[in-house]
Design an enzyme around this catalytic site. Structure first.
Site, PDB file in Angstrom:
ATOM      1  N   HIS A   1      47.313  43.088  38.110  1.00 30.45           N
ATOM      2  CA  HIS A   1      47.859  41.868  38.709  1.00 30.45           C
ATOM      3  C   HIS A   1      46.758  41.047  39.381  1.00 30.45           C
ATOM      4  CE1 HIS A   1      51.094  39.490  40.726  1.00 30.45           C
ATOM      5  NE2 HIS A   1      50.115  39.287  41.597  1.00 30.45           N
ATOM      6  N   GLU A   2      45.984  41.707  40.231  1.00 34.82           N
ATOM      7  CA  GLU A   2      44.960  40.978  40.981  1.00 34.82           C
ATOM      8  C   GLU A   2      43.834  40.506  40.081  1.00 34.82           C
ATOM      9  OE1 GLU A   2      45.605  39.976  43.817  1.00 34.82           O
ATOM     10  OE2 GLU A   2      47.300  41.265  44.284  1.00 34.82           O
TER      11      GLU A   2
ATOM     12  N   HIS B   1      44.489  37.212  38.648  1.00 34.46           N
ATOM     13  CA  HIS B   1      44.096  36.082  39.494  1.00 34.46           C
ATOM     14  C   HIS B   1      42.606  35.792  39.389  1.00 34.46           C
ATOM     15  CE1 HIS B   1      47.922  35.451  41.357  1.00 34.46           C
ATOM     16  NE2 HIS B   1      47.967  36.621  41.969  1.00 34.46           N
TER      17      HIS B   1
END
Length: 698
Positions: A490-491, A494
């Site tokens: 997920h990170e 980003h």
């Protein structure tokens, strides 16, 4: 559309590249070790294209902050001095855009050390620098002289591009949300309201933080809790275990304790916390509505949502109610199975909301033979990272290389990102992965330099990913729990994808400065690769022999675990989202009565526990997510639509990956999110895919 033969051919290629990824992981580790050894003897190189300053002293940080403020004031004064009949793009918008692009990496150079620096003096200086800069930014946002100049430019409508128009309108909206279009008297009232709201928000959170209520239990009342959990509990003089009403104690008990009366007493006490907060929240909501009306909005929800993808409170209500209704059939089946299991284990007694976490976990354990301790042994940190790199390379046409550059701690790694086809340098990122004293304690992404292209001069993006992983445990390489694997994907979505691939012209629309309803969609999309067989094998390898990837049966169970028994949990979240939306859309709401009504209606007749008042211990309504709690579900729904439409049949479809990069990631905040997603999908985004998936979740 590709034929089946071509798909099989590409899957075979992916299987081969999986082995290559294992070799690449070893090569990367060897290269990193060699770099570290070499750097002991010489200074690290300066990184071209990055204006981020590393390892500033405490004095240097404060001097840089003062320089930033002085330069900013100088530019704002220059813009303010432009006669209203002489405003142009060059002397207004361009001037402020250049300032923002130039100063952002310098500001971050001052402020990110508070998260990662080993020295307490440097962390304190960084926090002080942030305070000074924030105060200055607040002052700039209230400058009427600058606002009038920008407003004069927008009134002329002299747009050189749609992005310039969007940038100028954003500037005007920010000024006007600070009351610059109001009379002096109303402006002062706005500032007073904001100060009161901030004080009440902090009081609400502080009351929760200060709550030290605890319950005492005999060991026979905590059956089912693992020994390692019991070891962390303090004991009272009578020998009973002390359970504090904080999530790190409450969550394990609600999930694991076999004693129903214990679960209920903990849930009731947890729901009764900080009853004083009810009056705090009521006052806060009244003030928020006053603030919104002062700014010309019907209510606070319209003020909070007006600039977001959802656009209006009405759309949010429609969205939440449609999702909730679509879940009814699955939720009824789930609840029936949970009630049956409780009767088998505890006899004829009513099923309560406090039973939900425990019996969902029990049924999922029966459905899926998953030992997450065993699963963890397949995910060494370095292998997962190299696998993520490989997936992003294959999907989005990116290449990652370790950079010989200055860092703030020996464990930190610095990477460059290139376009795989052209070789163009796209940006940099730092990975600060491992836990250490003084470091920020949560996983987060920090934009250090936003990309921009002003006057044909491109500034490349730079980002930082901070994690709290264990580097080694008892001499063995660090392993990731499966939840940590998902979080890392997920990170990294980003950092290595969203931030780096953004090609907006203005720094304001670059990096992670996107619509909050939109910013999580790419990362939630990337989480899907954690549950697919072929991608799981690419990121996994048994820690004693990394050539052995995770087994097919485990992959199947992980995917099933994700989807199983999710309807009731999501409906419970919708209760809170609707509550948040209603209290911020209406005046003088009976909060206790409202929550009871919503809970019974949405949760299929399950009542809230007697005596509990969730409004007094629901911090999202106090600070950070007021009137916008819906946003996580919103992002999840549209990420599901993208995955099902473009990647479900072939998760390594590079055509779809590059299309996503060019249509969704490249524009960033330069276009409206609905326009971006519609352009990518070939239609408006839909919630139906999400609904269909949840309908088969039991």
């Amino acid at each position: 559309m590709e034929n089946d033969g071509k798909k099989r051919e590409r899957r075979n290629m992916i299987a081969l590249t999986g082995a290559a990824a294992l070799l690449a992981a070893a090569a990367v580790n060897f290269a990193v070790s060699a770099v570290n050894a070499h750097l002991k003897n010489r200074k690290r190189k300066v990184v071209p294209g990055s204006n981020v300053r590393i390892n500033l002293s405490a004095t240097e940080i404060l001097k840089l902050a003062d320089h930033i403020i002085a330069r900013s004031k100088e530019v704002h004064d220059a813009v303010a001095s432009v006669p209203l009949d002489k405003v142009t793009y060059s002397n207004t918008i361009l001037t402020l855009a250049e300032l923002e692009a130039q100063q952002f990496p310098l500001i971050q150079s001052c402020t990110f050390p508070k998260l990662v620096a080993a020295s307490e003096d440097i962390r304190k200086a960084s926090a002080e620098a942030e305070r000074r800069i924030d105060d200055h930014v607040s002052t700039c946002s209230k400058r009427e002289d600058v606002y009038l100049v920008i407003k004069a430019f927008t009134t002329r409508g002299d747009w050189t591009s749609s992005e310039v128009k969007r940038f100028a309108q954003h500037l005007v909206q920010e000024f006007e949300r600070n009351g610059l279009n109001l009379t002096s008297t109303k402006r002062k009232e706005l500032q007073r309201l904001r100060a009161q709201i901030d004080e009440l928000s902090m009081r609400y959170i502080q009351n929760l933080n200060d709550d030290s209520t605890f319950l005492l239990f005999h060991d026979t009342e905590l059956v089912g809790l693992p020994p390692e959990f019991l070891k962390i509990l303090d004991k009272a003089e009578n020998g009973k275990y002390k359970v504090v009403l904080k999530s790190h104690h409450v969550s394990p008990i609600l999930e694991l304790c076999k004693v129903g009366s214990t679960r209920k007493s903990v849930a009731v006490a947890y729901g009764k916390r900080c009853e004083v907060n009810l009056s705090v929240l009521e006052k806060m909501i009244q003030l928020r509505h006053k603030l919104a009306r002062l700014l010309g909005y019907l209510n606070f929800a319209e003020y909070a949502i007006g600039r977001r993808m959802a656009n209006s409170s009405t759309k949010v209500f429609e969205f939440l109610e449609k999702i909730s209704a679509s879940l009814n059939e699955s939720a009824i089946k789930e609840l029936s199975l949970l009630k049956e299991l409780k009767i088998k284990e505890e006899g004829e007694c009513p099923f309560g909301i406090e039973d939900l976490p425990y019996y969902v976990k029990r049924i999922k354990e029966k459905q899926f033979d998953l030992d997450f301790g065993v699963v963890k042994q397949y995910f060494p940190v370095s292998l997962v990272i190299s696998g993520i790199f490989k997936i992003c390379q294959d999907l989005f046409g990116l290449r990652f290389e370790v950079v010989d550059a200055e860092v703030w701690y020996q464990d930190v790694k610095h990477f460059s990102v290139f376009d795989l086809s052209s070789g163009e340098l796209m940006g940099y990122f730092y990975l600060d992965m491992y836990t250490r004293e003084g470091k920020y304690g949560h996983t987060c992404v920090v934009a250090l330099q936003n990309g921009s292209c002003i006057n044909n001069i491109r500034q490349i993006p730079v980002a930082l990913l901070i994690c709290q992983l264990q580097k080694e445990v008892n001499g063995h390489p660090g392993m990731l729990s499966f939840s940590e694997v998902v979080n890392l994907f997920h990170e990294f979505g980003h950092v290595g994808v969203q931030h780096i691939c953004n090609r907006a012209s203005f720094a304001r629309f670059s990096g992670l400065r996107l619509d909050p309803d939109f910013v999580e969609i790419p990362s939630l999309l990337l989480e899907n690769w954690c549950y697919e067989n072929s991608s799981l094998k690419l990121i996994s390898g048994f820690h004693q022999d990394i050539t052995k990837p995770i087994e097919d049966e485990i992959c199947k169970s992980l995917k099933g675990w994700r989807c199983s028994f999710s309807a009731l949990k999501l409906k419970q979240e919708i209760v809170y989202c609707l509550f948040d939306q209603i209290i911020h859309s209406n005046e003088d709401v009976d909060m206790i009565g409202l929550f009871r009504h919503l809970h019974s209606k949405i949760m299929l007749g399950l009542p809230i526990l007697d005596g509990t008042n969730p409004a007094s211990c629901f911090p999202q309504t106090a600070i950070g997510y007021e009137a916008t709690c819906y946003s996580r579900i919103w992002s999840e729904v549209f990420a599901a639509d993208i995955f099902a439409t473009k990647f479900h049949d072939d998760i390594f479809n590079q055509n779809a990956g590059m299309h996503f990069r060019n249509k969704v990631l490249t524009p960033g905040g330069a276009k409206h999110p609905l326009e971006i997603l519609s352009d990518f999908l070939g239609r408006e985004p839909s919630i139906q895919t999400f609904i269909d998936a949840k309908a088969h979740s039991v």
